[in-house]
Design a protein around this motif. Structure first.
Motif, PDB file in Angstrom:
ATOM      1  N   ALA A 108      -0.675   8.347  21.896  1.00 57.88           N
ATOM      2  CA  ALA A 108       0.574   8.418  21.668  1.00 57.88           C
ATOM      3  C   ALA A 108       1.128   7.376  20.708  1.00 57.88           C
ATOM      4  O   ALA A 108       0.599   6.176  20.806  1.00 57.88           O
ATOM      5  N   TYR A 109       1.915   7.781  19.805  1.00 56.75           N
ATOM      6  CA  TYR A 109       2.590   6.736  18.912  1.00 56.75           C
ATOM      7  C   TYR A 109       4.166   7.197  18.649  1.00 56.75           C
ATOM      8  O   TYR A 109       4.506   8.184  18.571  1.00 56.75           O
ATOM      9  N   ARG A 110       4.742   6.131  18.111  1.00 60.01           N
ATOM     10  CA  ARG A 110       5.972   6.472  17.407  1.00 60.01           C
ATOM     11  C   ARG A 110       6.330   5.557  16.446  1.00 60.01           C
ATOM     12  O   ARG A 110       6.285   4.363  16.179  1.00 60.01           O
ATOM     13  N   SER A 111       6.445   6.396  15.332  1.00 62.58           N
ATOM     14  CA  SER A 111       6.803   5.613  13.827  1.00 62.58           C
ATOM     15  C   SER A 111       8.270   5.031  14.105  1.00 62.58           C
ATOM     16  O   SER A 111       9.255   5.737  14.517  1.00 62.58           O
ATOM     17  N   LEU A 112       8.412   3.669  13.509  1.00 60.68           N
ATOM     18  CA  LEU A 112       9.745   3.255  13.546  1.00 60.68           C
ATOM     19  C   LEU A 112      10.493   3.100  12.224  1.00 60.68           C
ATOM     20  O   LEU A 112      11.344   2.629  11.973  1.00 60.68           O
ATOM     21  N   GLY A 113       9.395   3.709  11.267  1.00 60.87           N
ATOM     22  CA  GLY A 113       9.896   3.915   9.773  1.00 60.87           C
ATOM     23  C   GLY A 113       8.897   3.400   8.882  1.00 60.87           C
ATOM     24  O   GLY A 113       7.822   2.717   9.199  1.00 60.87           O
ATOM     25  N   SER A 114       9.200   3.365   7.560  1.00 54.31           N
ATOM     26  CA  SER A 114       8.530   2.960   6.632  1.00 54.31           C
ATOM     27  C   SER A 114       8.413   1.248   6.456  1.00 54.31           C
ATOM     28  O   SER A 114       9.285   0.807   6.899  1.00 54.31           O
ATOM     29  N   LEU A 115       7.389   0.652   6.246  1.00 48.89           N
ATOM     30  CA  LEU A 115       7.534  -0.930   6.043  1.00 48.89           C
ATOM     31  C   LEU A 115       8.217  -1.056   4.949  1.00 48.89           C
ATOM     32  O   LEU A 115       8.045  -0.689   3.848  1.00 48.89           O
ATOM     33  N   LYS A 116       9.103  -2.253   5.066  1.00 44.60           N
ATOM     34  CA  LYS A 116      10.119  -2.512   4.183  1.00 44.60           C
ATOM     35  C   LYS A 116       9.765  -3.410   3.139  1.00 44.60           C
ATOM     36  O   LYS A 116       9.989  -3.234   2.010  1.00 44.60           O
ATOM     37  N   GLY A 117       8.613  -4.347   3.382  1.00 42.36           N
ATOM     38  CA  GLY A 117       7.899  -5.060   2.554  1.00 42.36           C
ATOM     39  C   GLY A 117       6.609  -5.632   3.344  1.00 42.36           C
ATOM     40  O   GLY A 117       6.604  -5.633   4.534  1.00 42.36           O
ATOM     41  N   ASN A 118       5.786  -5.966   2.115  1.00 39.73           N
ATOM     42  CA  ASN A 118       4.625  -6.556   2.911  1.00 39.73           C
ATOM     43  C   ASN A 118       4.590  -8.348   2.992  1.00 39.73           C
ATOM     44  O   ASN A 118       3.622  -8.666   3.398  1.00 39.73           O
TER      45      ASN A 118
ATOM     46  N   ILE B 172       0.616  -1.626  11.389  1.00 39.64           N
ATOM     47  CA  ILE B 172       1.034  -1.475  10.130  1.00 39.64           C
ATOM     48  C   ILE B 172       0.142  -0.310   9.619  1.00 39.64           C
ATOM     49  O   ILE B 172      -1.229  -0.819   9.493  1.00 39.64           O
ATOM     50  N   TRP B 173       0.696   0.859   9.577  1.00 38.26           N
ATOM     51  CA  TRP B 173      -0.267   2.127   9.357  1.00 38.26           C
ATOM     52  C   TRP B 173      -0.080   2.836   8.204  1.00 38.26           C
ATOM     53  O   TRP B 173       1.069   2.994   7.555  1.00 38.26           O
ATOM     54  N   CYS B 174      -1.097   3.083   7.355  1.00 36.66           N
ATOM     55  CA  CYS B 174      -1.162   3.662   6.230  1.00 36.66           C
ATOM     56  C   CYS B 174      -1.182   5.114   6.590  1.00 36.66           C
ATOM     57  O   CYS B 174      -2.431   5.600   6.810  1.00 36.66           O
ATOM     58  N   ASP B 175      -0.233   5.887   6.415  1.00 40.16           N
ATOM     59  CA  ASP B 175      -0.043   7.051   6.570  1.00 40.16           C
ATOM     60  C   ASP B 175      -0.941   7.860   5.890  1.00 40.16           C
ATOM     61  O   ASP B 175      -1.562   9.246   6.176  1.00 40.16           O
ATOM     62  N   ARG B 176      -0.913   7.696   4.464  1.00 44.64           N
ATOM     63  CA  ARG B 176      -1.579   8.530   3.818  1.00 44.64           C
ATOM     64  C   ARG B 176      -3.176   8.493   3.769  1.00 44.64           C
ATOM     65  O   ARG B 176      -4.025   9.570   3.658  1.00 44.64           O
ATOM     66  N   PHE B 177      -3.814   7.412   4.360  1.00 40.97           N
ATOM     67  CA  PHE B 177      -5.345   7.340   4.649  1.00 40.97           C
ATOM     68  C   PHE B 177      -5.546   7.219   6.127  1.00 40.97           C
ATOM     69  O   PHE B 177      -7.043   7.078   6.228  1.00 40.97           O
ATOM     70  N   ASN B 178      -4.797   7.088   6.938  1.00 42.17           N
ATOM     71  CA  ASN B 178      -4.946   7.259   8.309  1.00 42.17           C
ATOM     72  C   ASN B 178      -5.698   5.912   8.711  1.00 42.17           C
ATOM     73  O   ASN B 178      -6.787   6.102   9.410  1.00 42.17           O
ATOM     74  N   VAL B 179      -5.430   4.809   8.283  1.00 47.09           N
ATOM     75  CA  VAL B 179      -5.977   3.387   8.609  1.00 47.09           C
ATOM     76  C   VAL B 179      -4.939   2.401   8.870  1.00 47.09           C
ATOM     77  O   VAL B 179      -3.898   2.483   8.368  1.00 47.09           O
ATOM     78  N   SER B 180      -5.340   1.622   9.812  1.00 46.49           N
ATOM     79  CA  SER B 180      -4.329   0.581  10.128  1.00 46.49           C
ATOM     80  C   SER B 180      -4.703  -0.737   9.215  1.00 46.49           C
ATOM     81  O   SER B 180      -5.891  -1.143   8.989  1.00 46.49           O
TER      82      SER B 180
ATOM     83  N   GLY C  49       0.952  -1.197   0.115  1.00 46.51           N
ATOM     84  CA  GLY C  49       0.172   0.155  -0.108  1.00 46.51           C
ATOM     85  C   GLY C  49       0.773   1.245  -0.021  1.00 46.51           C
ATOM     86  O   GLY C  49       1.920   1.073   0.281  1.00 46.51           O
ATOM     87  N   PRO C  50       0.251   2.179  -0.399  1.00 43.68           N
ATOM     88  CA  PRO C  50       0.895   3.580  -0.229  1.00 43.68           C
ATOM     89  C   PRO C  50       1.425   3.880   1.043  1.00 43.68           C
ATOM     90  O   PRO C  50       0.317   4.038   1.952  1.00 43.68           O
ATOM     91  N   ASP C  51       2.485   4.279   1.470  1.00 38.68           N
ATOM     92  CA  ASP C  51       2.761   5.196   2.657  1.00 38.68           C
ATOM     93  C   ASP C  51       2.815   4.479   3.872  1.00 38.68           C
ATOM     94  O   ASP C  51       2.246   4.933   4.912  1.00 38.68           O
ATOM     95  N   LEU C  52       3.004   3.152   3.811  1.00 41.19           N
ATOM     96  CA  LEU C  52       2.779   2.058   4.970  1.00 41.19           C
ATOM     97  C   LEU C  52       4.076   2.234   5.942  1.00 41.19           C
ATOM     98  O   LEU C  52       5.084   2.470   5.487  1.00 41.19           O
ATOM     99  N   LYS C  53       3.664   2.533   7.324  1.00 38.53           N
ATOM    100  CA  LYS C  53       4.721   2.658   8.163  1.00 38.53           C
ATOM    101  C   LYS C  53       4.545   1.736   9.507  1.00 38.53           C
ATOM    102  O   LYS C  53       3.437   1.038   9.692  1.00 38.53           O
ATOM    103  N   VAL C  54       5.493   1.630  10.194  1.00 35.54           N
ATOM    104  CA  VAL C  54       5.509   0.589  11.293  1.00 35.54           C
ATOM    105  C   VAL C  54       5.425   1.633  12.670  1.00 35.54           C
ATOM    106  O   VAL C  54       6.400   2.293  13.030  1.00 35.54           O
ATOM    107  N   TRP C  55       4.331   1.453  13.426  1.00 33.74           N
ATOM    108  CA  TRP C  55       4.276   2.298  14.480  1.00 33.74           C
ATOM    109  C   TRP C  55       4.160   1.326  15.909  1.00 33.74           C
ATOM    110  O   TRP C  55       3.413   0.172  15.893  1.00 33.74           O
TER     111      TRP C  55
ATOM    112  N   PHE D 212      -5.142   4.209  16.232  1.00 33.81           N
ATOM    113  CA  PHE D 212      -3.571   4.374  16.429  1.00 33.81           C
ATOM    114  C   PHE D 212      -2.897   5.728  16.485  1.00 33.81           C
ATOM    115  O   PHE D 212      -1.768   5.800  17.093  1.00 33.81           O
ATOM    116  N   ASP D 213      -3.605   6.560  15.798  1.00 31.25           N
ATOM    117  CA  ASP D 213      -3.113   7.942  15.791  1.00 31.25           C
ATOM    118  C   ASP D 213      -3.884   8.961  16.843  1.00 31.25           C
ATOM    119  O   ASP D 213      -3.662  10.037  17.183  1.00 31.25           O
ATOM    120  N   ASP D 214      -4.765   8.369  17.626  1.00 30.27           N
ATOM    121  CA  ASP D 214      -5.584   9.089  18.687  1.00 30.27           C
ATOM    122  C   ASP D 214      -4.884   9.404  19.842  1.00 30.27           C
ATOM    123  O   ASP D 214      -4.988  10.452  20.522  1.00 30.27           O
TER     124      ASP D 214
END
Length: 189
Positions: free
Chosen positions: A140-150, A172-180, A114-120, A136-138
């Motif tokens: 405290a959260y901390r991004s550990l970076g972009s998902l390397k692979g699905n 596994i967070w889609c930052d573009r659409f704010n959805v897990s 997916g587009p703009d996937l992060k690990v939080w 998950f964005d309501d």
């Protein structure tokens, strides 16, 4: 003449919508996969191949090799991924490394690209179904970076300033659409 004007206007609107929607939604990502297979941190890969063409030599008095025991990572927290917006499975573990570092390890990951996937890391409770998609964005959260692979096994370093007792889940967070896409509760090992 009027039909032609309507047709041209419709085509122009379709082109503009496509030009905006395609880069935003990236629908081709539903058909792509990125596989990552990283080794467990702190362990050396085992190689059974050699580039030498010289045969091994045999000593008349073979010495017994002293086994070298390397310290292994210690499992601090574990969890199992559940499905949210996209079918997701796999396990997560927070590991304390022999060098004092910490890493989030994701194993056997299987989710959609997916587009703009992060690990939080997040303080949110993992809730199954649609109710858990957007929580998950309501707090405290901390991004550990972009998902390397699905798909596969991958490691994400956890910065030293992160207090693990603050976080109770991985998403596994889609930052573009704010959805897990999927998430896991973290439990003591």
């Amino acid at each position: 003449m009027r039909r032609r004007a309507v047709g041209i206007t419709t085509a122009a609107v379709a082109v503009v919508v496509a030009a905006v929607a395609l880069p935003l939604f990236q629908p081709w990502r539903l058909l792509t996969d990125r596989v990552v297979d990283e080794a467990l941190p702190g362990t050396a890969p085992i190689s059974t191949t050699s580039s030498s063409t010289t045969p091994p030599t045999v000593s008349a008095h073979p010495a017994k090799p002293t086994p070298v025991v390397k310290p292994q990572p210690k499992v601090l927290l574990t969890g199992k991924l559940i499905t949210h917006e996209h079918r997701t499975s796999g396990t997560v573990a927070v590991l304390a490394l022999p060098d004092g570092g910490r890493v989030l390890r994701i194993e056997n990951l299987d989710t959609s690209d997916g587009p703009d996937l992060k690990v939080w890391l997040s303080d949110a409770e993992v809730t199954p179904g649609r109710d858990g998609w957007h929580v998950f964005d309501d707090g405290a959260y901390r991004s550990l970076g972009s998902l390397k692979g699905n798909h596969g096994n991958q490691n994400y370093p956890i910065p030293a300033d992160v207090r693990l007792d603050t976080f109770r889940s991985v998403a596994i967070w889609c930052d573009r659409f704010n959805v897990s896409f999927g998430a896991a509760d973290l439990k003591s090992a």
